[in-house]
Motif scaffolding. Structure first.
Motif, mmCIF file in Angstrom:
data_model
loop_
_atom_site.group_PDB
_atom_site.id
_atom_site.type_symbol
_atom_site.label_atom_id
_atom_site.label_comp_id
_atom_site.label_asym_id
_atom_site.label_seq_id
_atom_site.Cartn_x
_atom_site.Cartn_y
_atom_site.Cartn_z
ATOM 1 N N ALA A 36 0.853 -1.189 0.000
ATOM 2 C CA ALA A 36 0.000 0.000 0.000
ATOM 3 C C ALA A 36 0.889 1.240 0.000
ATOM 4 C CB ALA A 36 -0.895 0.008 1.227
ATOM 5 N N VAL A 37 0.727 2.085 -1.022
ATOM 6 C CA VAL A 37 1.473 3.341 -1.123
ATOM 7 C C VAL A 37 0.455 4.455 -1.362
ATOM 8 C CG1 VAL A 37 3.247 4.649 -2.341
ATOM 9 C CG2 VAL A 37 3.496 2.167 -2.088
ATOM 10 N N ARG A 38 0.365 5.372 -0.436
ATOM 11 C CA ARG A 38 -0.591 6.467 -0.564
ATOM 12 C C ARG A 38 -0.035 7.563 -1.477
ATOM 13 N NH1 ARG A 38 -1.351 8.006 5.630
ATOM 14 N NH2 ARG A 38 0.887 8.247 5.281
ATOM 15 N N GLU A 39 -0.933 8.312 -2.079
ATOM 16 C CA GLU A 39 -0.509 9.373 -3.001
ATOM 17 C C GLU A 39 0.432 10.358 -2.327
ATOM 18 O OE1 GLU A 39 -2.556 12.431 -6.255
ATOM 19 O OE2 GLU A 39 -3.806 11.388 -4.782
ATOM 20 N N GLN A 40 0.143 10.709 -1.082
ATOM 21 C CA GLN A 40 0.962 11.697 -0.380
ATOM 22 C C GLN A 40 2.311 11.140 0.055
ATOM 23 O OE1 GLN A 40 -2.028 10.585 0.558
ATOM 24 N NE2 GLN A 40 -2.165 10.145 2.748
ATOM 25 N N ASP A 41 2.446 9.818 0.109
ATOM 26 C CA ASP A 41 3.722 9.226 0.525
ATOM 27 C C ASP A 41 4.834 9.509 -0.483
ATOM 28 O OD1 ASP A 41 2.455 8.118 2.737
ATOM 29 O OD2 ASP A 41 2.092 6.199 1.742
ATOM 30 N N CYS A 42 4.464 9.621 -1.767
ATOM 31 C CA CYS A 42 5.473 9.750 -2.823
ATOM 32 C C CYS A 42 6.233 11.067 -2.745
ATOM 33 C CB CYS A 42 4.816 9.569 -4.184
ATOM 34 S SG CYS A 42 3.941 7.982 -4.342
ATOM 35 N N PRO A 43 5.566 12.235 -2.676
ATOM 36 C CA PRO A 43 6.318 13.485 -2.516
ATOM 37 C C PRO A 43 7.079 13.547 -1.195
ATOM 38 C CG PRO A 43 4.090 13.938 -3.289
ATOM 39 C CD PRO A 43 4.129 12.500 -2.886
ATOM 40 N N MET A 44 6.514 12.974 -0.132
ATOM 41 C CA MET A 44 7.211 12.968 1.151
ATOM 42 C C MET A 44 8.541 12.238 1.039
ATOM 43 S SD MET A 44 5.569 14.502 3.780
ATOM 44 C CE MET A 44 6.003 13.659 5.307
ATOM 45 N N GLU A 45 8.524 11.081 0.386
ATOM 46 C CA GLU A 45 9.753 10.286 0.243
ATOM 47 C C GLU A 45 10.737 10.982 -0.688
ATOM 48 O OE1 GLU A 45 12.048 7.395 1.571
ATOM 49 O OE2 GLU A 45 9.912 7.330 2.063
ATOM 50 N N LEU A 46 10.237 11.553 -1.760
ATOM 51 C CA LEU A 46 11.126 12.258 -2.705
ATOM 52 C C LEU A 46 11.801 13.464 -2.050
ATOM 53 C CD1 LEU A 46 8.964 12.109 -5.937
ATOM 54 C CD2 LEU A 46 11.265 11.171 -5.691
ATOM 55 N N ALA A 47 11.068 14.145 -1.176
ATOM 56 C CA ALA A 47 11.621 15.315 -0.495
ATOM 57 C C ALA A 47 12.454 14.931 0.722
ATOM 58 C CB ALA A 47 10.496 16.259 -0.072
ATOM 59 N N GLY A 48 12.469 13.643 1.061
ATOM 60 C CA GLY A 48 13.232 13.182 2.208
ATOM 61 C C GLY A 48 12.677 13.636 3.540
ATOM 62 N N LEU A 49 11.338 13.722 3.627
ATOM 63 C CA LEU A 49 10.700 14.249 4.833
ATOM 64 C C LEU A 49 10.187 13.141 5.737
ATOM 65 C CD1 LEU A 49 8.541 17.127 3.247
ATOM 66 C CD2 LEU A 49 10.813 17.306 4.279
ATOM 67 N N GLU A 50 10.540 13.199 6.997
ATOM 68 C CA GLU A 50 9.937 12.333 8.002
ATOM 69 C C GLU A 50 8.623 12.945 8.489
ATOM 70 O OE1 GLU A 50 10.884 9.374 8.910
ATOM 71 O OE2 GLU A 50 12.683 9.386 7.651
ATOM 72 N N TRP A 51 8.570 14.262 8.506
ATOM 73 C CA TRP A 51 7.345 14.991 8.825
ATOM 74 C C TRP A 51 7.359 16.279 8.016
ATOM 75 C CZ3 TRP A 51 7.724 19.905 10.912
ATOM 76 C CH2 TRP A 51 8.968 20.264 11.448
ATOM 77 N N GLY A 52 6.207 16.906 7.885
ATOM 78 C CA GLY A 52 6.098 18.112 7.064
ATOM 79 C C GLY A 52 4.788 18.110 6.308
ATOM 80 N N MET A 53 4.778 18.737 5.128
ATOM 81 C CA MET A 53 3.532 18.857 4.382
ATOM 82 C C MET A 53 3.732 18.539 2.910
ATOM 83 S SD MET A 53 1.710 22.231 6.050
ATOM 84 C CE MET A 53 0.125 21.727 5.348
ATOM 85 N N VAL A 54 2.661 18.084 2.293
ATOM 86 C CA VAL A 54 2.616 17.840 0.856
ATOM 87 C C VAL A 54 1.426 18.593 0.287
ATOM 88 C CG1 VAL A 54 2.099 16.116 -0.919
ATOM 89 C CG2 VAL A 54 3.735 15.574 0.897
ATOM 90 N N ALA A 55 1.650 19.309 -0.813
ATOM 91 C CA ALA A 55 0.560 19.958 -1.546
ATOM 92 C C ALA A 55 0.626 19.452 -2.985
ATOM 93 C CB ALA A 55 0.707 21.473 -1.508
#
Length: 353
Positions: A116-135
């Motif tokens: 299971a990979v959520r849509e928001q997980d992809c930008p988070m991983e690309l940006a190297g974020l453990e926490w933060g925001m995705v738009a």
């Protein structure tokens, strides 16, 4: 991690893999956006091997109320392109099971594990974020926030009638409205008229705007309308004031959703990154700049960063992290390098909104 198998639940047979190095274990991921479906195949060491794409600009792609990229036909074509030269023995993948039989390319005699990979997980991983925001501003729009304590907030993604504030469909719809009344007076005149009319009707504009009426009243794949966002961005970059106003209005709408999500997650006053993704968000300089400008007034601690890598690479990174150990950083670097090269050298249609 949710697990589902297409053939049987299993772990890779290491003895078989060692005896058949040309087969091996693969990771197959897809990003089913509104305008397109991207697919990417890589090895478990992070080496990217092949890509595929189908969607609104593919004459043989599918159409769907949710957008061309979400149709079963576009999914099948993108995956078929990607697996054309490969015969996996074991496949990690993120292709959610649809009602009915598996898509044709996934009916082979191999073992598989679904992630299971959520849509928001992809930008988070690309940006190297453990926490933060995705738009995400693509065909539609959504905002995700995760606090350092793990609190998660997900807003919008409600579709073009109820939400998708700041997405490509909104921009395309406003472009059609502006083109339709461009001939009414000098103050309404916009360079959007000619390219929008051509894209929608194949004809030049006329003063009344009636040629767009039939087009606008027909049931259309929303990715068609979102694709007009590229025209808006192009004309705004050339200096058209109406195109710029449409683009900035959409960015301001997304900024309000970002503000709402940040407040709900307790991040409004916390310095953090907003990873901006999607066809519009990742590719429009003017959109990103105005989003940052609006946030600077109400949430100055939030910093917008455009995520240039396609989301499908982020999906591969999510799975790669799950199946890797301490060598994940090296595998991540290899995937970003090799996948980036694939997307630069493989001819790809321009993204929709």
């Amino acid at each position: 991690m949710a697990i589902r198998t297409m053939v049987l639940e299993a772990q890779p047979d290491k003895a078989f893999m060692e005896a058949n190095p040309e087969v091996g274990t693969f990771i197959l991921v897809v990003d089913r956006g509104g305008s397109k479906c991207d697919a990417l195949l890589c090895r478990e060491d992070g080496t990217a091997l092949a890509t595929g794409r189908s969607g609104i600009e593919d004459p043989e792609g599918g159409r769907s109320v949710g957008g061309s990229g979400r149709s079963r036909r576009s999914l099948e074509r993108a995956v078929s392109q990607t697996l054309a030269d490969f015969s996996p023995a074991f496949l990690h993948h993120n292709i959610s099971p649809d009602p009915g039989p598996p898509i044709e390319p996934l009916r082979g005699a191999f073992q598989a594990m679904w992630h299971a990979v959520r849509e928001q997980d992809c930008p988070m991983e690309l940006a190297g974020l453990e926490w933060g925001m995705v738009a995400i501003a693509g065909t539609g729009a959504l905002v995700y926030a995760r606090s350092p304590e793990g609190r998660e907030v997900l807003l919008d993604g409600l579709g073009p009638e109820l939400g998708d504030h700041g997405g490509g469909y909104q921009i395309g719809r406003e472009a059609m409205r502006a083109a339709a009344c461009s001939g009414w007076s000098e103050r309404r005149r916009t360079s959007l008229a000619e390219p929008v009319y051509r894209a929608c009707t194949g004809e030049s504009p006329e003063e009344s705007g009636w040629r767009l009426v039939d087009y606008s009243l027909e049931r259309r794949d929303r990715a068609e309308i979102a694709a007009l966002a590229r025209i808006v961005d192009r004309e705004a970059e050339k200096g058209d004031s109406i195109a710029l106003r449409i683009l900035q209005s959409a960015a301001a709408d997304l900024a309000q959703t970002v503000r709402d999500a940040a407040e709900s997650a307790g991040l409004l006053a916390t310095p953090c990154t907003v990873a901006l993704s999607g066809g519009v968000g990742a590719n429009s300089r003017l959109y990103a700049e105005h989003l940052q400008a609006v946030l600077a007034e109400h949430a100055p601690a939030l910093q917008v960063v455009q995520v240039k890598h396609p989301p499908v690479i982020g999906a591969a990174l999510v799975i790669l992290r799950r199946i890797s150990g301490e060598d994940y950083p090296a595998r991540r670097a290899r995937l970003l390098e090799t996948a980036g090269e694939l997307f630069r050298t493989t001819p790809q249609p321009a993204q929709g909104g």
